[in-house]
Scaffold this active site. Structure first.
Site, short mmCIF file in Angstrom:
data_model
loop_
_atom_site.label_atom_id
_atom_site.label_comp_id
_atom_site.label_asym_id
_atom_site.label_seq_id
_atom_site.Cartn_x
_atom_site.Cartn_y
_atom_site.Cartn_z
N HIS A 74 0.84 -1.19 0.00
CA HIS A 74 0.00 0.00 0.00
C HIS A 74 0.87 1.23 0.00
O HIS A 74 1.93 1.24 0.62
CB HIS A 74 -0.93 0.02 1.23
N ASP A 113 -8.02 -5.25 -0.33
CA ASP A 113 -8.48 -6.14 -1.39
C ASP A 113 -8.18 -7.61 -1.12
O ASP A 113 -8.71 -8.48 -1.80
CB ASP A 113 -7.83 -5.74 -2.72
N1 ACO Z 1 3.82 -7.90 -4.49
C1 ACO Z 1 5.18 -7.95 -4.64
N2 ACO Z 1 5.96 -6.86 -4.51
C2 ACO Z 1 5.34 -5.69 -4.22
C3 ACO Z 1 3.95 -5.58 -4.05
C4 ACO Z 1 3.19 -6.74 -4.20
N3 ACO Z 1 1.88 -6.70 -4.06
N4 ACO Z 1 3.64 -4.30 -3.76
C5 ACO Z 1 4.80 -3.65 -3.75
N5 ACO Z 1 5.83 -4.47 -4.02
C6 ACO Z 1 7.23 -4.12 -4.09
C7 ACO Z 1 7.50 -3.36 -5.39
O1 ACO Z 1 7.82 -4.22 -6.45
C8 ACO Z 1 8.64 -2.46 -4.99
O2 ACO Z 1 9.82 -3.23 -4.98
P1 ACO Z 1 11.20 -2.61 -5.52
O3 ACO Z 1 11.47 -1.44 -4.62
O4 ACO Z 1 12.16 -3.73 -5.39
O5 ACO Z 1 10.93 -2.20 -6.92
C9 ACO Z 1 8.33 -2.10 -3.55
O6 ACO Z 1 7.52 -3.18 -3.05
C10 ACO Z 1 7.57 -0.78 -3.42
O7 ACO Z 1 6.38 -0.89 -4.19
P2 ACO Z 1 5.78 0.22 -5.13
O8 ACO Z 1 5.14 -0.44 -6.31
O9 ACO Z 1 6.81 1.27 -5.41
O10 ACO Z 1 4.68 0.81 -4.19
P3 ACO Z 1 3.59 1.84 -4.60
O11 ACO Z 1 3.32 2.65 -3.41
O12 ACO Z 1 3.93 2.54 -5.86
O13 ACO Z 1 2.34 0.90 -4.97
C11 ACO Z 1 0.57 -0.59 -4.74
C12 ACO Z 1 1.37 0.53 -4.08
C13 ACO Z 1 0.15 -0.15 -6.15
C14 ACO Z 1 -0.66 -0.86 -3.90
C15 ACO Z 1 1.46 -1.85 -4.84
O14 ACO Z 1 1.81 -2.28 -3.54
C16 ACO Z 1 0.79 -2.95 -5.62
O15 ACO Z 1 0.89 -2.98 -6.85
N6 ACO Z 1 0.09 -3.89 -4.92
C17 ACO Z 1 -0.64 -4.93 -5.60
C18 ACO Z 1 -1.96 -4.40 -6.14
C19 ACO Z 1 -2.96 -4.14 -5.05
O16 ACO Z 1 -3.17 -4.94 -4.16
N7 ACO Z 1 -3.63 -2.98 -5.15
C20 ACO Z 1 -4.69 -2.58 -4.20
C21 ACO Z 1 -4.20 -1.48 -3.33
S1 ACO Z 1 -5.40 -1.02 -2.14
C22 ACO Z 1 -6.58 -0.22 -3.06
O17 ACO Z 1 -6.32 0.45 -3.99
C23 ACO Z 1 -7.90 -0.41 -2.69
#
Ligand code: ACO
Length: 372
Positions: A258, A309
């Site tokens: 998140h 989610d």
């Molecule tokens: N699975 C594996 N790795 C992850 C995940 C995940 N679900 N979420 C984040 N990471 C990793 C990223 O790859 C990144 O790694 P890196 O630094 O080695 O590149 C690090 O954690 C930071 O993640 P970001 O993508 O930069 O985080 P951001 O704040 O941009 O994104 C988000 C947040 C979009 C929610 C992300 O965690 C994600 O894609 N999660 C999966 C989708 C999801 O569940 N979305 C629902 C969110 S809640 C809502 O909207 C209701």
């Protein structure tokens, strides 16, 4: 240097909702989400978000009646839905049908809080009808008229089943899920709604923008990806090998991570309890057990917490809701938060128009096409 994705940027003042990412707390207008989930109803939370305080009995009755009386959608919208391709995604259908509703609302272009509250009531009442009707229409079933003597959750499950009375546990479970999803500060879809509203466009346009934004798998679309993953894994024994493979392939585990929460998402904690309780009640905790195991491994290996989610997926699955309706159900709930933010934006508006940090070339001279 601009941080991508507007991370940590405060883009509005708001008195609707506060997300405390370090403590894992979420409040709506001062009330903790868990307190509301335990004691309130979705209708009451709608009032809270729109008026900034809990309603009196009469105020709640008035809003509830408004939400009950406006559940029908125009016959032309039903006809149009019947002509949509049967494999249209429910979120595509919702986005298009909501956009269409404005053409049948004589107040669509009226400004001011009162007409906009009336439009918010109509939208909140009609979105569940669109979602339920689409499921009936695409399955070749007759649509059923909405009931007008019950809660929004009750009526939604009633319509979705083609006119069967839902059981009380299912109604209350859905109601709690709707409370937990109702608002979340400047999440992507709410921000989209506020950007649209800040141009002084109508509320239907703002909500259409929000629905299109919620649809994305990085936002509300994630709950559908979670159930896909659970079904693919299929058994508790397969959780570990499946996740190992995902990690090796650098795949994201949907329902985790998140932007704001750096600890447990309080909505996920509530939904986790609900998922476990529902499983026990139904005598099959398979989906909860698998989810809990996934949560344990992803936390240990990646340091990531489950978000809203993740556990909503197993909850909706146990309620027997078609898997591609999970994101539309999110929209049914979040409509209340979108409306609260649109009303707040209209009340104290200034066009939202940020700048970009230009990284392209400068001072180039035009070259005729035959000289390139
Ligand atoms: N699975 C594996 N790795 C992850 C995940 C995940 N679900 N979420 C984040 N990471 C990793 C990223 O790859 C990144 O790694 P890196 O630094 O080695 O590149 C690090 O954690 C930071 O993640 P970001 O993508 O930069 O985080 P951001 O704040 O941009 O994104 C988000 C947040 C979009 C929610 C992300 O965690 C994600 O894609 N999660 C999966 C989708 C999801 O569940 N979305 C629902 C969110 S809640 C809502 O909207 C209701």
């Amino acid at each position: 240097m601009v941080k991508a994705g507007l991370e940590d940027i405060v883009a509005a003042s708001s008195s609707i909702c506060d997300v405390n990412g370090t403590e894992g707390r979420l409040i709506y207008c001062g009330y903790d989400i868990s307190d509301l989930a335990d004691n309130s109803t979705f209708e009451e939370v709608v009032y809270l978000l729109w008026y900034g305080r809990l309603p009196t009995k009469t105020e709640l009755e008035t809003l509830t009646k408004g939400l009950q009386a406006n559940r029908r959608i125009p016959e032309d919208v039903v006809k149009a839905m019947k002509a949509y391709p049967k494999d249209a995604l429910p979120m595509e259908v919702l986005r298009t049908a909501v956009s269409m509703l404005s053409m049948y609302d004589k107040e669509a272009e009226d400004k001011g809080r009162e007409p906009n509250v009336r439009k918010a009531i109509r939208l909140t009442a009609q979105i569940p009808t669109i979602v339920a009707y689409w499921d009936l229409i695409r399955n070749g079933k007759e649509v059923v008229a909405p009931k007008e003597d019950c809660s929004l959750s009750h009526n939604f499950l009633y319509m979705l089943s083609g006119g069967k009375e839902p059981d009380a546990v299912a109604v209350r479970s859905l109601d709690i899920a709707l409370i937990l999803h109702a608002d979340h500060e400047l999440n992507a879809s709410t921000f989209a709604a506020r950007v649209a509203a800040a141009t002084e466009t109508d509320i239907y346009s703002a909500i259409t923008a929000a629905i299109g934004t919620l649809k994305g798998p990085l936002h509300g679309g994630a709950n559908q990806e979670v159930i896909k993953m659970l079904l693919e894994i299929g058994s508790l024994a397969n959780v570990e090998p499946h996740l190992e493979k995902m990690f090796a392939e650098h795949k994201k585990v949907m329902g985790f991570g998140h932007r704001v929460y750096k600890t447990t998402d309080p909505r996920a904690a509530n939904l986790r309890r609900m998922s476990e309780a529902l499983g026990k009640q139904m005598g099959d905790t398979k989906w909860f057990d698998m989810s809990a195991k996934i949560e344990e491994i992803v936390k240990a290996d990646k340091g990531l917490n489950a978000n809203v989610d993740f556990y909503s997926a197993s909850v909706y699955y146990m309620l027997g809701i078609p898997t591609d309706l999970y994101t539309p159900i999110f929209a049914i709930s979040r409509m209340s938060g979108w409306a609260a933010h649109v009303l707040e934006q209209y009340a104290n508006n200034r066009l939202i128009r940020p700048r970009a940090d230009y990284t392209g070339e400068r001072n180039l001279k035009y070259v005729a096409i035959d000289k390139r």
